[in-house]
Design a protein around this motif. Structure first.
Motif, mmCIF file in Angstrom:
data_model
loop_
_atom_site.group_PDB
_atom_site.id
_atom_site.type_symbol
_atom_site.label_atom_id
_atom_site.label_comp_id
_atom_site.label_asym_id
_atom_site.label_seq_id
_atom_site.Cartn_x
_atom_site.Cartn_y
_atom_site.Cartn_z
ATOM 1 N N PHE A 365 1.108 -0.663 0.248
ATOM 2 C CA PHE A 365 -0.074 0.139 -0.148
ATOM 3 C C PHE A 365 0.711 1.415 0.277
ATOM 4 O O PHE A 365 1.621 1.464 0.457
ATOM 5 C CB PHE A 365 -0.664 -0.269 1.578
ATOM 6 N N TYR A 373 -2.723 4.469 4.571
ATOM 7 C CA TYR A 373 -2.377 4.052 3.994
ATOM 8 C C TYR A 373 -3.569 4.393 2.964
ATOM 9 O O TYR A 373 -4.787 4.640 3.183
ATOM 10 C CB TYR A 373 -3.174 2.985 4.377
ATOM 11 N N GLU A 374 -3.173 4.950 1.141
ATOM 12 C CA GLU A 374 -4.304 5.085 0.110
ATOM 13 C C GLU A 374 -5.381 4.527 -0.526
ATOM 14 O O GLU A 374 -4.197 2.925 0.273
ATOM 15 C CB GLU A 374 -3.541 6.136 -0.433
ATOM 16 N N GLY A 375 -6.001 4.230 -1.141
ATOM 17 C CA GLY A 375 -6.379 3.005 -1.649
ATOM 18 C C GLY A 375 -8.339 3.621 -1.724
ATOM 19 O O GLY A 375 -8.341 3.250 -2.982
ATOM 20 N N LEU A 397 -13.072 2.101 -2.443
ATOM 21 C CA LEU A 397 -11.241 0.982 -2.282
ATOM 22 C C LEU A 397 -11.013 1.070 -3.584
ATOM 23 O O LEU A 397 -11.525 -0.284 -4.353
ATOM 24 C CB LEU A 397 -11.548 -0.059 -1.393
ATOM 25 N N GLY A 399 -8.508 -0.012 -6.643
ATOM 26 C CA GLY A 399 -7.153 -0.816 -7.048
ATOM 27 C C GLY A 399 -6.211 -0.217 -7.557
ATOM 28 O O GLY A 399 -4.705 0.258 -7.010
ATOM 29 N N VAL A 402 -3.940 1.908 -5.097
ATOM 30 C CA VAL A 402 -3.516 1.037 -3.841
ATOM 31 C C VAL A 402 -2.392 1.476 -3.928
ATOM 32 O O VAL A 402 -1.375 1.637 -3.210
ATOM 33 C CB VAL A 402 -4.045 -0.171 -4.021
ATOM 34 N N THR A 403 -2.105 0.703 -5.232
ATOM 35 C CA THR A 403 -0.346 1.047 -5.720
ATOM 36 C C THR A 403 -0.450 0.126 -7.171
ATOM 37 O O THR A 403 -1.509 0.198 -7.793
ATOM 38 C CB THR A 403 0.634 -0.883 -4.704
#
Length: 692
Positions: A365, A373-375, A397, A399, A402-403
């Motif tokens: 993350f 934490y992002e996302g 949320l 994807g 997230v990353t």
């Protein structure tokens, strides 16, 4: 060795020209020349990476200069692929390739170098599986002649997995620091792949140099497309020489558990700790010894496994790994489950962040400037076509958020809820890698459910195709009403397209059973195109009942060529591994044989090189494997081996023999069917009897 010869001749000529000096002067002059000449020997060889585009710095064993034509070892080439499109993994723009000199049996040598740094060396080697087929040697120059220090072959060679690919080798010659050394590349004369490829010789490396090279090399090859890239990357990791032990996840000083759970204190400490080899990523074994435990200030005699009660446990223990020993203390606060809580915290992500969720993969993350934490994002549509996410409220949320690494898998865990009402729960999922799993409080998994709507066709018409749009999935968990549960949302690692996951609206309480068969969500998206502009309208996304069993892998073997498509799971298409796809002595591939089967076509496996490898996540408490087979030969095994221990010719499975983990369905000597499950400690086997 010829360097020595030239060096001594140089002294002799200088002394002859200075014959009128006194004996002491001659001796002093020779000493100075000897010292100066030694100082001229570099710590590094000349042109070790062949980036001059030729053999500059290299010579035959007698000192003769080399060209591509006048040696029996190899040619300097800028070709970066072989067998069509497979990568050589060369360093820079050139390497030495030996296939054109196969079986010619010759040798060339590098310039001399004085080993410095911390004594580390490195080079890249391809083919050369045995010394008879090719090798790299290191010699030490001495006054009494040159001494062989070490011989290297390509221990990672495998056909076709590595083929001609260059594999990085490291070594440390600590006892030779200060010695004058040189490399020799030898071509062999054995049968089959009797040649050697080589590149990027490095000498006198420090520990820091090696770590930097190991890490940069893995990064460089990670994105090279090759059907055997995972195997090749594994070879690079196996050859790493510096593998620092790091604590990837350390157990916190304070943990919280729920009353009524059976807790094995040793297992708890191990499960909350992850120590790895930094370079390979391999987990390091941890040994834990409980020294003493107190509960609400009173000593406990049972320090291993017990059903924990509400209160405070203080656990003093010793942790040992990789020769290190640490004394540590864990505080375990045990609380009662609030059975009135029917829903999870922040199931719709409407806090705008991951409040209420535990991130299980913190290394994946991204984090914002505040360290959170992002996302979670607020976008309702994506891309220029304004495709709908089917977001429930103001957030979901995502994807992509997230990353930036689409290939990375991740997971988050919800708060605990007590299943109530009708026993139905639901979640919105999108992408091609999404799944959610439901667990009992003790960690027993009830079920794992995958996003099944993904369909990369008829873009951008959502409803006909499906991408990041989230459909609503329902599960009936009636049998678990009254039990405390929790949920995990996961992005599974897959090889297929759109390896992403999107989630929203996790609902854990329905007073009455929803009408899933008739239910749907309505979104607004493109429904037609008028010139360059899209027309938008309402689109129905039907609800999906996930209560029933799901196929993870379904192979029907229809089609042609080497492609095989999984009709379930990630729906990925992979290639059948076969030596006949790139046959060594034929110009064209030999296509797989697909005879008529029970339904449609079957696929013939040669029992030698054929296999299909699928990257699918298997998370379930029950698993069924079935297949139609027509065996033509059986695996041999020693007559003394009992039937349940005989070697199995695997039909389908996911397993690690050494770790005694996984499952397999196979067939043994004389055609007995066997189904085996590895628990991590032992194999449990079922084998057919004589009558079936």
């Amino acid at each position: 060795m010829f360097k020595k010869r030239f060096f001594r001749q140089g002294i002799a000529l200088t002394l002859a020209a200075a014959f009128s000096l006194s004996q002491m002067s001659v001796s002093t002059l020779a000493d100075e020349l000897d010292e100066n000449q030694v100082q001229k020997i570099s710590n590094y060889i000349e042109n070790g990476d062949f980036e001059t585009g030729d053999f500059t710095g290299w010579s035959k064993m007698d000192g003769t200069a080399i060209t591509n034509d006048n040696n029996a070892v190899g040619v300097v080439s800028d070709e970066k692929t072989y067998w069509g499109s497979r990568s050589m993994y060369i360093h820079g723009n050139y390497c030495m390739r030996g296939e054109a000199k196969e079986n010619e049996s010759g040798a060339i040598r590098s310039s001399s170098f004085k080993l410095g740094g911390d004594g580390y060396i490195s080079f890249m080697i391809g083919a050369a599986a045995t010394e008879e087929k090719g090798c790299i040697k290191i010699y030490k120059e001495t006054d009494d002649g040159d001494e062989l220090v070490k011989t290297y072959t390509n221990k990672n060679w495998s056909d076709p997995k590595t083929g001609l690919t260059l594999i990085r080798v490291f070594d440390r010659l600590e006892s030779n620091i200060g010695d004058t050394l040189y490399f020799v590349i030898e071509n062999g004369s054995g049968a089959g792949f009797s040649f050697i490829n080589a590149d990027d010789f490095r000498t006198s490396m420090t520990r820091e140099d090696v770590i930097a090279l190991q890490n940069s090399q893995l990064k460089d090859i990670a994105n090279i497309e090759d059907e055997y890239s995972d195997y090749i990357i594994g070879c690079y990791k196996k050859n790493g020489i510096i593998n620092d032990i790091v604590i990837k996840k350390d157990i916190p000083a304070v943990l919280e558990k729920y009353a009524g759970l059976e807790v094995d204190f040793v297992d708890l400490i191990k499960s909350e700790t992850e120590i790895i080899e930094e370079y390979t990523g391999k987990k390091v074994d941890i040994d834990v010894v409980i020294n003493d435990i107190t509960f609400n200030g009173k000593p406990l005699t049972d320090t291993y496994k017990q059903v924990v009660k509400e209160g405070k446990y203080i656990i003093n223990y010793t942790r040992s790994y990789d020769g290190k020993t640490e004394d540590k203390t864990l505080t375990l606060n045990v609380v009662k489950v609030d059975n009135s809580v029917k829903t999870i915290e922040n199931g719709g992500f409407e806090t705008g962040d991951l409040t209420g969720w535990e991130v299980l993969t913190p290394d994946v993350f991204s984090k914002n400037s505040s360290g959170k934490y992002e996302g979670v994002i607020s976008a309702k549509t994506y891309w220029g076509e304004k495709l709908p996410y089917n977001q429930g409220g103001d957030y979901h949320l995502d994807g992509w958020a997230v990353t930036g690494d689409e290939s990375a898998g991740w997971a988050i865990r919800s708060s605990v809820f007590t299943l109530s009402g009708s026993g139905w729960i639901s979640v919105k999922m999108g992408g091609n890698a999404a799944s959610f799993r439901v667990y009992k409080l003790d960690g027993t998994m009830i079920g794992s459910y995958r996003q099944s709507r993904f369909n990369d066709s008829e873009f951008p018409y959502v409803g006909k195709g499906s991408w990041a749009d989230m459909g609503r999935y329902f599960v009936n968990l009636y049998d678990y009403i009254g039990e405390p549960l929790y949920i995990e949302l996961a992005d599974n690692k897959i090889n297929g397209p759109w390896a992403l996951a999107f989630f929203d609206d996790v609902e854990t309480y329905y007073e009455k059973a929803p009408d899933v068969e008739k239910g749907y969500d309505t979104v607004v998206g493109p429904v037609a195109k008028n010139g360059d502009a899209y027309e938008y309208g309402d689109i129905k996304l039907p609800w999906t009942n996930m209560t029933f069993e799901q196929d993870i892998v379904s192979l029907s073997f229809e089609g042609e060529g080497f492609d095989v498509t999984n009709k379930a799971g990630s729906k990925q298409t992979v290639e059948l591994n076969s030596v006949f796809k790139n046959p060594a002595y034929q110009d064209e591939p030999v296509m797989p044989y697909r005879p008529n089967g029970v339904s449609g076509h079957a696929l013939n496996f040669d029992g030698y090189s054929n296999y299909i490898e699928l990257n699918e996540r298997i998370d379930t408490s029950a698993l069924t494997v079935d297949a139609y087979i027509a065996p033509r030969a059986f695996m041999w095994d020693a007559p003394s081996n009992p039937r349940e221990d005989q070697i199995a010719q695997v039909i389908a499975g996911s397993y690690n023999t050494r770790e005694r983990a996984g499952f397999l369905l196979g067939i043994t000597k004389h055609g007995y069917l066997t189904y085996r499950i590895g628990t991590g400690n032992q194999w449990l086997a079922m084998t057919s009897d004589d009558s079936k």
